[in-house]
Design a protein around this motif. Structure first.
Motif, short mmCIF file in Angstrom:
data_model
loop_
_atom_site.label_atom_id
_atom_site.label_comp_id
_atom_site.label_asym_id
_atom_site.label_seq_id
_atom_site.Cartn_x
_atom_site.Cartn_y
_atom_site.Cartn_z
N SER A 1 0.84 -1.20 0.00
CA SER A 1 0.00 0.00 0.00
C SER A 1 0.87 1.25 0.00
O SER A 1 2.08 1.19 0.23
CB SER A 1 -0.96 0.01 1.19
N THR A 2 0.23 2.39 -0.27
CA THR A 2 0.92 3.67 -0.38
C THR A 2 0.32 4.67 0.60
O THR A 2 -0.91 4.72 0.77
CB THR A 2 0.81 4.22 -1.82
N SER A 3 1.18 5.48 1.25
CA SER A 3 0.69 6.51 2.17
C SER A 3 1.62 7.71 2.11
O SER A 3 2.66 7.69 1.44
CB SER A 3 0.62 5.95 3.59
N PHE A 4 1.24 8.76 2.86
CA PHE A 4 1.99 10.02 2.81
C PHE A 4 2.25 10.53 4.22
O PHE A 4 1.36 10.57 5.05
CB PHE A 4 1.22 11.06 1.99
N GLN A 5 3.49 10.94 4.48
CA GLN A 5 3.92 11.32 5.82
C GLN A 5 4.25 12.81 5.92
O GLN A 5 4.24 13.55 4.95
CB GLN A 5 5.16 10.51 6.20
N SER A 6 4.53 13.24 7.15
CA SER A 6 5.11 14.56 7.45
C SER A 6 4.19 15.74 7.13
O SER A 6 4.65 16.77 6.67
CB SER A 6 6.43 14.75 6.68
N ARG A 7 2.90 15.61 7.41
CA ARG A 7 2.01 16.74 7.13
C ARG A 7 2.23 17.85 8.15
O ARG A 7 2.67 17.62 9.28
CB ARG A 7 0.56 16.28 7.12
N LEU A 8 1.88 19.07 7.74
CA LEU A 8 2.08 20.25 8.57
C LEU A 8 0.87 21.15 8.44
O LEU A 8 0.39 21.41 7.35
CB LEU A 8 3.35 21.00 8.13
N GLY A 9 0.37 21.64 9.56
CA GLY A 9 -0.76 22.56 9.51
C GLY A 9 -2.10 21.84 9.44
O GLY A 9 -2.18 20.63 9.63
N VAL A 10 -3.15 22.62 9.17
CA VAL A 10 -4.51 22.08 9.21
C VAL A 10 -5.13 21.88 7.83
O VAL A 10 -6.20 21.29 7.71
CB VAL A 10 -5.43 22.99 10.05
N ASP A 11 -4.50 22.39 6.79
CA ASP A 11 -5.04 22.20 5.44
C ASP A 11 -4.97 20.74 5.04
O ASP A 11 -4.11 19.99 5.53
CB ASP A 11 -4.26 23.05 4.43
N PRO A 12 -5.85 20.29 4.15
CA PRO A 12 -5.81 18.89 3.72
C PRO A 12 -4.54 18.57 2.93
O PRO A 12 -4.17 19.30 2.01
CB PRO A 12 -7.06 18.75 2.84
N TRP A 13 -3.88 17.50 3.33
CA TRP A 13 -2.69 17.00 2.64
C TRP A 13 -3.06 15.67 1.98
O TRP A 13 -4.12 15.11 2.24
CB TRP A 13 -1.54 16.83 3.63
N LEU A 14 -2.14 15.20 1.15
CA LEU A 14 -2.38 13.92 0.48
C LEU A 14 -2.63 12.82 1.50
O LEU A 14 -1.93 12.73 2.52
CB LEU A 14 -1.19 13.54 -0.41
N GLN A 15 -3.60 12.00 1.21
CA GLN A 15 -3.95 10.87 2.07
C GLN A 15 -3.87 9.57 1.29
O GLN A 15 -3.86 9.59 0.07
CB GLN A 15 -5.37 11.07 2.62
N PRO A 16 -3.79 8.45 2.00
CA PRO A 16 -3.86 8.27 3.46
C PRO A 16 -2.58 8.69 4.15
O PRO A 16 -1.50 8.64 3.57
CB PRO A 16 -4.10 6.76 3.60
N TYR A 17 -2.71 9.10 5.41
CA TYR A 17 -1.57 9.53 6.19
C TYR A 17 -0.81 8.32 6.73
O TYR A 17 -1.39 7.34 7.19
CB TYR A 17 -2.03 10.39 7.37
N THR A 18 0.50 8.41 6.68
CA THR A 18 1.35 7.29 7.09
C THR A 18 1.14 6.89 8.55
O THR A 18 1.00 5.70 8.86
CB THR A 18 2.83 7.61 6.85
N ASP A 19 1.12 7.88 9.46
CA ASP A 19 1.02 7.52 10.88
C ASP A 19 -0.28 6.77 11.17
O ASP A 19 -0.28 5.76 11.90
CB ASP A 19 1.17 8.75 11.77
N ARG A 20 -1.37 7.22 10.58
CA ARG A 20 -2.64 6.54 10.79
C ARG A 20 -2.66 5.17 10.11
O ARG A 20 -3.25 4.22 10.62
CB ARG A 20 -3.79 7.41 10.26
N THR A 21 -2.01 5.10 8.96
CA THR A 21 -1.96 3.82 8.24
C THR A 21 -1.19 2.78 9.03
O THR A 21 -1.60 1.62 9.13
CB THR A 21 -1.30 4.01 6.85
N ILE A 22 -0.07 3.19 9.60
CA ILE A 22 0.75 2.27 10.40
C ILE A 22 -0.05 1.70 11.56
O ILE A 22 -0.03 0.49 11.82
CB ILE A 22 2.02 2.99 10.90
#
Length: 341
Positions: free
Chosen positions: A246-267
């Motif tokens: 699977s693929t996920s995205f890490q290191s988000r900053l701030g409150v705006d929507p970033w690419l998902q799914p987020y790595t920390d939540r996926t783990i």
């Protein structure tokens, strides 16, 4: 005379909070990193982030710092040295933020008589906050200080067979004696608006689950598409079971929507909800191990996975200065060396 400049992200000079603050200030004040009006960016960065984050970031850097210095810098220097051994062209090294600067890298090449420079942003996938900001700055410097120099750049290489092979081999070698249930490709995240801003068609990128799989000229500069395609390329190269990747995205900053799914939540989800006991993670948005791989994933990610019920966590190193990667870069440089103007 031709020459090459390898450019990576950069690093603080040390783990001292003052050095980290200086580095973060340069990085986060880049209009292609935090792409809001200057007054708002100044308020966010200088009014909030630089008053709270440097100490915490310094502590994170202290966890991963090597005796020789910043892992990213040390690994980039090793890569430069190995590539230089394989080509007669001068090969320089620079960082977008921190030292050595792009200006310094160009000056050193110019002093050797180099007038045609191939800039290689050390990012497999194109993004406005990585590749684009390097090329924009390099062109500004050329116009101001190196008017008789020409600069070209290596396009995003996520689809290049030699890169795919180097990445695939590194994954295969790292997992050769490991048992794992699932392989997670974790890419650095970007705000969703960056994807839309980079859409040269101004209409294709909808981030709706289908646009990245629909052929379009927008994909040339679409970070999201290129990340998912990187994963697909490795699955094909190694003959992996798609259900176990699977693929996920890490290191988000701030409150705006970033690419998902987020790595920390996926783990966490892999362990808690999907019953994954043995997780392997690779970070193909980076070619050199750094804070985001060594601390955020190898330390924090592992902790989160084990806390959620996982049993084994395998962090796959970046391609760093692997021989396959050095060979790929050397071949691209050779193509530049023999190309006509």
């Amino acid at each position: 005379m031709k020459g090459v400049l390898l450019v990576n992200l950069g690093s603080p000079d040390s783990t001292d909070p003052k050095d980290v603050k200086r580095y973060l200030g340069e990085f986060l004040m880049d209009e292609r990193v935090i792409d809001v009006p200057l007054w708002l960016r100044t308020f966010i960065v200088k009014g909030i982030i630089l008053n709270t984050r440097p100490k915490k970031s310094a502590e994170a850097y202290q966890k991963i710092w090597w005796e020789e210095g910043s892992p990213l810098i040390v690994l980039s220097e090793r890569l430069q040295q190995k590539v230089q051994e394989k080509t007669p062209l001068p090969v320089g090294l620079a960082m977008r933020y921190g030292k050595p600067s792009i200006k310094q890298g160009l000056e050193e090449l110019y002093a050797q008589g180099v007038k045609e420079v191939l800039i290689i942003p050390l990012y497999p996938q194109f993004a406005m906050a990585t590749t684009e900001t390097i090329l924009v700055l390099a062109e500004e410097l050329r116009k101001q200080f190196f008017t008789d120099m020409t600069i070209t750049s290596l396009p995003a290489f996520y689809n290049q067979p030699s890169y795919v092979k180097a990445l695939s081999n590194s994954i295969q070698n790292a997992l050769a004696d490991k048992d794992y249930d699932h392989l997670l490709f974790s890419y650095h995240g970007v705000p969703e608006r960056h994807i839309r801003k980079s859409d040269i068609t101004k209409s294709h990128c909808k981030i709706d689950g289908s646009c990245c799989n629909t052929k379009s000229t927008a994909h040339e500069f679409c970070y999201r598409h290129q990340c998912y395609q990187t994963t697909k390329n490795v699955i094909k190269e190694l003959g992996l079971d798609e259900n176990k990747v699977s693929t996920s995205f890490q290191s988000r900053l701030g409150v705006d929507p970033w690419l998902q799914p987020y790595t920390d939540r996926t783990i966490v989800s892999k362990a808690e909800k999907e019953g994954v006991k043995k997780l392997a993670v690779v970070t193909p948005a980076f070619v050199s191990d750094c804070l985001e791989t060594l601390e955020e994933i190898a330390m924090e990610g592992k902790h989160e996975f084990l806390e959620a019920g996982g049993e084994e966590f395998h962090m796959i190193p970046c391609i760093n200065d692997n021989d396959d990667w050095v060979t790929a870069l050397s071949e691209w440089i050779e193509d530049f060396a023999v190309a006509e103007k």
